[in-house]
Design an enzyme around this catalytic site. Structure first.
Site, PDB file in Angstrom:
ATOM      1  N   LYS A 196      93.161  63.032  74.975  1.00 31.71           N
ATOM      2  CA  LYS A 196      92.317  62.964  76.172  1.00 31.71           C
ATOM      3  C   LYS A 196      92.181  64.384  76.715  1.00 31.71           C
ATOM      4  O   LYS A 196      93.067  64.904  77.378  1.00 31.71           O
ATOM      5  CB  LYS A 196      92.974  62.062  77.211  1.00 31.71           C
ATOM      6  CG  LYS A 196      91.984  61.351  78.167  1.00 31.71           C
ATOM      7  CD  LYS A 196      91.093  62.260  78.964  1.00 31.71           C
ATOM      8  CE  LYS A 196      91.798  62.889  80.141  1.00 31.71           C
ATOM      9  NZ  LYS A 196      90.850  63.717  80.966  1.00 31.71           N
ATOM     10  N   GLU A 206     103.897  70.648  80.747  1.00 33.12           N
ATOM     11  CA  GLU A 206     103.845  72.071  81.113  1.00 33.12           C
ATOM     12  C   GLU A 206     102.927  72.179  82.319  1.00 33.12           C
ATOM     13  O   GLU A 206     101.760  71.783  82.250  1.00 33.12           O
ATOM     14  CB  GLU A 206     103.328  72.899  79.934  1.00 33.12           C
ATOM     15  CG  GLU A 206     103.616  74.392  80.066  1.00 33.12           C
ATOM     16  CD  GLU A 206     102.560  75.126  80.876  1.00 33.12           C
ATOM     17  OE1 GLU A 206     102.829  75.379  82.083  1.00 33.12           O
ATOM     18  OE2 GLU A 206     101.502  75.431  80.352  1.00 33.12           O
ATOM     19  N   CYS A 209      98.199  79.887  82.590  1.00 36.19           N
ATOM     20  CA  CYS A 209      99.417  79.472  83.283  1.00 36.19           C
ATOM     21  C   CYS A 209     100.472  80.573  83.235  1.00 36.19           C
ATOM     22  O   CYS A 209     101.378  80.604  84.063  1.00 36.19           O
ATOM     23  CB  CYS A 209      99.965  78.175  82.700  1.00 36.19           C
ATOM     24  SG  CYS A 209     100.112  78.179  80.913  1.00 36.19           S
ATOM     25  N   GLU A 222     100.503  78.430  93.393  1.00 34.61           N
ATOM     26  CA  GLU A 222      99.722  78.806  92.213  1.00 34.61           C
ATOM     27  C   GLU A 222      98.236  78.754  92.555  1.00 34.61           C
ATOM     28  O   GLU A 222      97.701  77.719  92.946  1.00 34.61           O
ATOM     29  CB  GLU A 222     100.015  77.862  91.041  1.00 34.61           C
ATOM     30  CG  GLU A 222      99.327  78.296  89.764  1.00 34.61           C
ATOM     31  CD  GLU A 222      99.633  77.391  88.581  1.00 34.61           C
ATOM     32  OE1 GLU A 222      99.761  77.913  87.464  1.00 34.61           O
ATOM     33  OE2 GLU A 222      99.740  76.171  88.787  1.00 34.61           O
TER      34      GLU A 222
END
Length: 433
Positions: A111, A192, A226, A321
């Site tokens: 997905k 993650e 990331c 973030e």
């Protein structure tokens, strides 16, 4: 296993043959400049070949025989694996998670992120062309909150491999813990979930190297990795000199469309991301001192590289973030304080140190709370096998991608002990006597 590994190696060969086409799709669909798209295709190829090698190693199992007894330690697939892949590495991460699930023998559902479904379709084409049998792999595009949520909660799913935001990752982790009616297993989650990555620059650093490395780490793919640097912690003796040079290096970056070969910083992924990043920039202006905000094209989802200085360690832009081209520069009085600042977030993904002081290098290796620490180099661009990638704390859960422990997460270990002392064997029924 031999057949599955052969399929992975064939897929890698097809990716090499279609490299330029895949580069173009990555450039077009998610706005990555061609050199970084090309590196991503290389990483996808590396994942295929590395995981094939690793599965052949694991397939040997461990046999320990003693007089009168055999002991066999081996692995079997977990079942159905659900892979939920991100848009920022739409080729490499999607391929890595998917082929890890397939080579270990699990039927796999991919997905992809809604903004990178074409690239995932190309991955599906390649896997089918490489020989994945019908019914073993399924490409499932759709809205994450509907399609992804349904599959995460489905009792037939055994394992979920996810890369994406902390918010979604935590929700998947919680949902997967609930045992559904008819479910006879506990789901394994590999997640993650990003970082708030810092580079420390001490008084012994080579500033030419530190400035170039920090700029590349911060603004490569527009800060949407990331692993990207979003904080630079600079010791007082070199702080002012570093800030001046970092700002000027940032000013020199070319911002524009990613199909222009001169572009170094492209657009962000979509209008929603653009608006969110701009909100953080306004928050930064209220809390800190703006050092530079680069110009960017007015048409498209562009945000110019932005740097703040004199940032307090607990400021919003130093803690949350942002996932965009925004950097907070924080002053530290000494190396102890620099480490304290660098470790002072919820995340532990990547980090860097520029230093020529052996004691600082040794202390960073021991005390810097990150899954991947880079010393005197950029903090992005991990290479499969050489630099297995992944963090801890709120950066995620599970073993490092591209490392020797990764495939174990997709397998169930089993052990069979047999007493063979004076047992003999019963005749086979129906055999000639």
């Amino acid at each position: 296993v031999r057949e599955r590994c052969g399929i992975l190696r064939k897929a890698a060969d097809i990716m090499e043959e279609r490299r330029h086409e895949l580069n173009a799709w990555i450039c077009l669909e998610v706005g990555k400049i061609i050199p970084q798209a090309d590196a991503e295709v290389s990483e996808a190829i590396d994942f295929c070949r590395y995981y094939a090698d690793e599965m052949e190693r694991l397939d040997q199992g461990v046999n320990l025989d003693i007089p009168g007894e055999t002991n066999r330690y081996f692995y079997q697939p977990r079942g159905i694996a659900l892979v939920i892949s991100p848009w920022n590495f739409p080729m490499a991460i999607a391929v890595g998670m998917t082929v890890a699930a397939l080579v270990t023998g699990n039927c796999t559902l991919l997905k992809p992120a809604e903004t990178s479904t074409v690239i995932a379709a190309k991955i599906a084409e390649i896997l089918i062309a490489a020989g994945v049998p019908p019914g073993v792999f399924q490409y499932v595009p759709g809205k994450g909150s509907v399609v992804g949520s349904h599959m995460v909660n489905h009792p037939d799913v055994h394992l979920i491999a996810f890369t994406g935001s902390r918010e979604v990752g935590c929700r998947i982790y919680a949902d997967a813990a609930l045992v559904q009616p008819g479910q006879r297993h506990l789901k394994r989650v590999i997640a993650e979930m990003g970082g708030k990555n810092a580079i420390i620059v001490d008084e012994s650093a080579d500033l030419d190297q530190a400035v170039a490395g920090a700029v590349y780490s911060a603004f490569g793919y527009t800060g949407q990795k990331c692993s990207a640097c979003s904080r630079v912690v600079v010791l007082s003796p070199v702080h002012d000199a570093f800030v001046e040079r970092f700002v000027e290096a940032t000013r020199s970056l070319n911002v524009g469309p990613t199909d222009d070969p001169s572009t170094q910083v492209g657009p962000v992924i979509d209008a929603k991301a653009q608006a969110r990043i701009q909100e953080y920039i306004e928050q930064g202006k209220a809390e800190c001192e703006l050092a530079i905000a680069c110009d960017a094209p007015s048409e498209g989802y562009f945000v110019g590289p932005t740097v703040f200085k004199n940032v307090e360690r607990h400021a919003t832009i130093a803690q949350e973030e942002i996932f965009g081209p925004v950097v907070a520069i924080i002053r530290a009085a000494n190396f102890d304080e620099a480490l304290e600042i660098a470790n002072g977030t919820d995340y532990a993904l990547t980090g860097g140190l520029y230093s020529r002081t052996p004691d600082h290098i040794n202390r960073a290796a021991a005390e810097f709370e990150v899954g991947n620490l880079y010393i005197n180099r950029t903090i992005t661009g991990a290479i499969v096998s050489r630099q297995p990638f992944g963090g801890f704390k709120m950066s995620g859960v599970g073993s490092k991608a591209g490392g020797p422990d990764y495939l174990l997460q997709f397998l169930e270990p089993r052990h069979v002990t047999e007493n063979i002392q004076r047992q003999g064997f019963a005749p086979i029924e129906g055999a000639d006597q």
